[in-house]
Design an enzyme around this catalytic site. Sequence first.
Site, short mmCIF file in Angstrom:
data_model
loop_
_atom_site.label_atom_id
_atom_site.label_comp_id
_atom_site.label_asym_id
_atom_site.label_seq_id
_atom_site.Cartn_x
_atom_site.Cartn_y
_atom_site.Cartn_z
N ARG A 143 8.29 55.26 -53.34
CA ARG A 143 9.14 55.17 -54.52
C ARG A 143 10.53 54.74 -54.07
NH1 ARG A 143 6.06 59.77 -55.18
NH2 ARG A 143 4.74 59.74 -57.03
N LYS A 187 10.13 63.17 -55.46
CA LYS A 187 9.50 63.51 -56.73
C LYS A 187 8.53 64.68 -56.61
CE LYS A 187 6.79 61.70 -60.56
NZ LYS A 187 6.18 60.52 -61.16
N ARG A 207 5.87 49.36 -55.22
CA ARG A 207 4.89 50.45 -55.04
C ARG A 207 3.55 50.07 -55.65
NH1 ARG A 207 4.33 56.03 -54.21
NH2 ARG A 207 3.34 57.20 -55.89
N HIS A 241 -1.15 60.58 -56.05
CA HIS A 241 -1.47 60.76 -57.46
C HIS A 241 -2.46 61.92 -57.64
CE1 HIS A 241 -0.42 56.37 -58.75
NE2 HIS A 241 0.65 57.13 -58.65
#
Length: 181
Positions: free
Chosen positions: A40, A63, A131, A154
Amino acid sequence: MNIVQPIRDPAMIEEIKEFFGAKSKRNRMMFVFGINTGYRIQDMLKVRKRDVMGEHIVMIEMKTGKKRWLQVNPVLRRELKEYTANLNDDDYLFPSRQGKNKPIKRDMAYKIMNEAAEEFKLKDIGTHTMRKTFGYHMYQKTKDITLVRKLLNHASEAITFRYIGMDQDMMDSAMNRFGGL
């Protein structure tokens, strides 16, 4: 928030590298680093030379707070070796011209990507494009959505599939095969 797309065409990726390289080594390196790591933008901008000199880049993602180990691939290693030759270990990879040893900000990274989008008439391009481009091409080479999910950190394969634009590619392909009634 704007939805951005990966750059699917390898020839276009090479053209963008050349475009950035003709203008700025830093901007070219930002693009090459982004499409080869899948980081990111907020994580990319805090990277210093010392962080990329080993076999792996190790960082805590802002994040997710998760630790991520990523092996530096041969293309990125070659690019980093040349790019960092005259940098000190504490230097940011993507330095700002504002202040001493400060990284560029997210809005500057967006402006850099937007410049390429305008030059090549690309739509739906932003900092996340790098990304997504990484994820898209990793999937194309491996056909392993679980691996790509893990690399991107993810929660599910469905999220990753949608994120890298594969669901749209599959729908477009189906519509082309369908042809109409």
